[in-house]
Design a protein around this motif. Structure first.
Motif, PDB file in Angstrom:
ATOM      1  N   ILE A 252       0.863  -1.180   0.000  1.00 39.03           N
ATOM      2  CA  ILE A 252       0.000   0.000   0.000  1.00 39.03           C
ATOM      3  C   ILE A 252       0.897   1.227   0.000  1.00 39.03           C
ATOM      4  O   ILE A 252       1.751   1.380   0.876  1.00 39.03           O
ATOM      5  N   GLY A 253       0.694   2.067  -0.998  1.00 38.08           N
ATOM      6  CA  GLY A 253       1.458   3.308  -1.101  1.00 38.08           C
ATOM      7  C   GLY A 253       0.610   4.486  -0.651  1.00 38.08           C
ATOM      8  O   GLY A 253      -0.570   4.583  -1.001  1.00 38.08           O
ATOM      9  N   TYR A 254       1.199   5.362   0.146  1.00 40.27           N
ATOM     10  CA  TYR A 254       0.497   6.520   0.680  1.00 40.27           C
ATOM     11  C   TYR A 254       1.149   7.804   0.205  1.00 40.27           C
ATOM     12  O   TYR A 254       2.350   7.848  -0.074  1.00 40.27           O
ATOM     13  N   ASP A 255       0.362   8.856   0.147  1.00 47.66           N
ATOM     14  CA  ASP A 255       0.906  10.195  -0.016  1.00 47.66           C
ATOM     15  C   ASP A 255       0.144  11.111   0.942  1.00 47.66           C
ATOM     16  O   ASP A 255      -0.589  10.617   1.808  1.00 47.66           O
ATOM     17  N   SER A 256       0.289  12.406   0.777  1.00 47.43           N
ATOM     18  CA  SER A 256      -0.329  13.336   1.727  1.00 47.43           C
ATOM     19  C   SER A 256      -1.856  13.296   1.701  1.00 47.43           C
ATOM     20  O   SER A 256      -2.506  13.732   2.649  1.00 47.43           O
ATOM     21  N   LYS A 257      -2.448  12.750   0.642  1.00 46.53           N
ATOM     22  CA  LYS A 257      -3.908  12.659   0.548  1.00 46.53           C
ATOM     23  C   LYS A 257      -4.452  11.313   1.009  1.00 46.53           C
ATOM     24  O   LYS A 257      -5.647  11.092   1.000  1.00 46.53           O
TER      25      LYS A 257
END
Length: 146
Positions: A25-30
């Motif tokens: 699972i890849g995350y960013d600021s959103k």
């Protein structure tokens, strides 16, 4: 991984409803940007049972589509090698051909068309045939073998 975990596959059923062995699972600021699941299993290719890491549950958040985030899947390569599987395998609908071919041009996968894949519906679809044959795109990722 035990008899309980094998139950979803009895009678040649596919992995719908089964839990993946590994999730990336890849995350960013959103929030969640992309995700992918995999499960070691045997698929039948002709008359041969072949161990693969079946890739599924793949998704990229719509605002990130077309930005090359799919290439980041290569960070999973060391984990795939640790699983001891010769290939990664998955199927996708034809609408994703351009997306996957862009990804494949980096040598990370091969997209094969014209392959009929037989799989099973989960038991919740009692109005459908137990097995189905689909003309989908097959994705093959070399891991331990070319």
């Amino acid at each position: 991984t035990g008899a309980f975990n094998a139950e979803p596959f009895e009678g040649n059923r596919s992995w719908v409803g089964a839990r993946p062995e590994l999730r990336a699972i890849g995350y960013d600021s959103k929030g969640i940007a992309a995700h992918l699941g995999l499960l070691r299993r045997f698929i039948k290719v002709g008359a041969v049972d072949l161990l693969v890491a079946e890739l599924g549950l793949y998704g990229v958040r719509p605002d990130l589509e077309g930005l090359g985030i799919a290439r980041s899947i290569h960070v999973m390569s060391p984990v795939l090698h640790e699983l001891g599987v010769p290939f990664g395998f998955g199927t996708v609908r034809h609408a994703l051909r351009n997306h996957l071919e862009r990804f494949g041009r980096h040598g990370l996968m091969t997209v094969v068309s014209g392959v009929c894949v037989r799989s099973t519906h989960p038991q919740v679809h009692l109005h459908l045939s137990a097995t189905r044959v689909e003309d989908v795109l097959v994705v093959v990722m070399p891991i331990a073998r070319p």
